[in-house]
Write an enzyme that holds these catalytic residues in place. Structure first.
Site, short mmCIF file in Angstrom:
data_model
loop_
_atom_site.label_atom_id
_atom_site.label_comp_id
_atom_site.label_asym_id
_atom_site.label_seq_id
_atom_site.Cartn_x
_atom_site.Cartn_y
_atom_site.Cartn_z
N GLU A 155 0.50 68.29 4.17
CA GLU A 155 -0.70 69.06 4.55
C GLU A 155 -1.43 69.53 3.27
O GLU A 155 -0.79 69.89 2.29
CB GLU A 155 -0.26 70.29 5.36
CG GLU A 155 -1.41 71.15 5.85
CD GLU A 155 -0.94 72.38 6.64
OE1 GLU A 155 0.24 72.76 6.52
OE2 GLU A 155 -1.76 72.95 7.38
N LYS A 199 -6.73 69.79 12.60
CA LYS A 199 -5.63 70.65 13.06
C LYS A 199 -6.11 71.55 14.19
O LYS A 199 -7.13 72.23 14.05
CB LYS A 199 -5.14 71.50 11.88
CG LYS A 199 -3.93 72.37 12.16
CD LYS A 199 -3.55 73.16 10.89
CE LYS A 199 -2.27 73.95 11.02
NZ LYS A 199 -1.96 74.69 9.77
N CYS A 249 1.52 70.57 10.81
CA CYS A 249 2.23 71.81 10.52
C CYS A 249 2.42 72.73 11.73
O CYS A 249 3.21 72.44 12.61
CB CYS A 249 1.52 72.52 9.37
SG CYS A 249 2.49 73.81 8.58
#
Ligand SMILES: O=C(O)CNC(=O)[C@H](CS)NC(=O)CCC(=O)C(=O)O
Length: 275
Positions: A41, A117, A158
């Protein structure tokens, strides 16, 4: 198909981070001959406060257009090593807001997937450190998959890993492997990282591919630590590749026959009654 997870210790010097990614991918390509490499990330920048993130951000081009330094570096790496490049995430300049965005390139250097994300990290860690990702970043709202060597990959980032419904939706959309590039904090990572990733593998019967940032970085005068432990889990939940502390990489074979056997022998998707 072989996949390598690349473990980095990036800071707020973007050019140095790009050079480090190029070096690590070259080393992985030479020793393990992967078909796909996966970066962590925000591999182009970690820490440095708001200013460093704004400086590192790139406006993404329309498909086929020319992008910024990280975008063009990933295309060049894909072509040079003839690999699919899963670019973990980079910081996307979306105008009003930044986005934490994954890009995937094929071995010809064409962009084949883009994912923002969805779940933003607004929490207080056990050591009292507060995180407010939504202060800088907007959230995405679309599930994304792509295909490489006949395998369908789902994209997540994540903190998304704490939301199993996203992984189930990706499985239903055809995913056989799911990527989870991360900057997992040391505090949450030591207790949750491997448990969550193996659970996502077991319940979705997908390969889980999690490249992570490792080590210390600086954030507004304080040192913060990220957990590393980049790993690949098979659809039974076994960890089949794992990186040690430090920068480096680890590689595993993604075997469709394993996916098929696990799903045939234990058809949990067909047995679902509540979701
Ligand atoms: O800040 C940036 O520039 C990029 N964003 C991140 O690194 C984000 C927000 S601080 N990190 C995480 O989501 C860690 C999640 C985590 O550690 C957990 O779920 O326990």
């Amino acid at each position: 198909m072989r996949v390598s997870v690349i473990q980095m210790n990036q800071g707020s010097d973007k050019a140095a981070n790009i050079a480090a990614a190029e070096r690590l991918i070259a080393a992985a390509a030479e020793s393990d001959r992967p078909h796909l490499v996966s970066l962590p990330e925000t591999w182009t920048n970690l820490g440095g406060g708001r200013d460093a993130r704004m400086r590192a951000a790139e406006i993404l081009p329309d498909p086929g257009g020319e992008g910024g330094p990280a975008y063009e570096a990933m295309r060049a790496i894909a072509r040079r090593h003839e690999v699919f490049v899963h670019g973990g995430s980079i910081i996307e300049d979306g105008g009003e807001k930044l986005f934490n965005t994954t890009l995937v390139f094929d071995p010809e250097g064409a962009e084949i997937a883009r994912y923002r994300k969805i779940h933003l990290f607004d929490i207080t860690a056990p050591d009292g450190t507060g995180y407010r990702e939504s202060a800088l970043y907007g959230g995405g709202d679309r599930l994304v998959t792509f295909t490489a060597h006949g395998i369908t990959f789902g994209l997540t980032i994540c903190y998304d890993m704490r939301f199993p419904e996203q992984y189930l939706a990706l499985r239903r959309a055809g995913a056989e492997a799911i990527l989870v590039p991360s900057n997992f904090t040391l505090q949450t990572g030591k207790d949750h990282w491997e448990v969550l990733l193996r659970a996502r593998a077991i319940e979705t019967q997908c390969w889980i591919i999690a490249a992570a940032s490792w080590g210390q970085y600086e954030e507004r005068g304080a040192q913060r630590s990220v957990y590393g432990h980049s790993l690949i889990a098979d659809p039974w939940g076994h960890v089949v590749a794992k990186a040690s502390d430090g920068v480096g990489f680890s590689t595993a074979r993604i075997e469709p026959a394993v996916t098929e056997r696990v799903r045939r022998d234990m058809p949990v998707l067909e047995h679902r009654r509540l979701a």
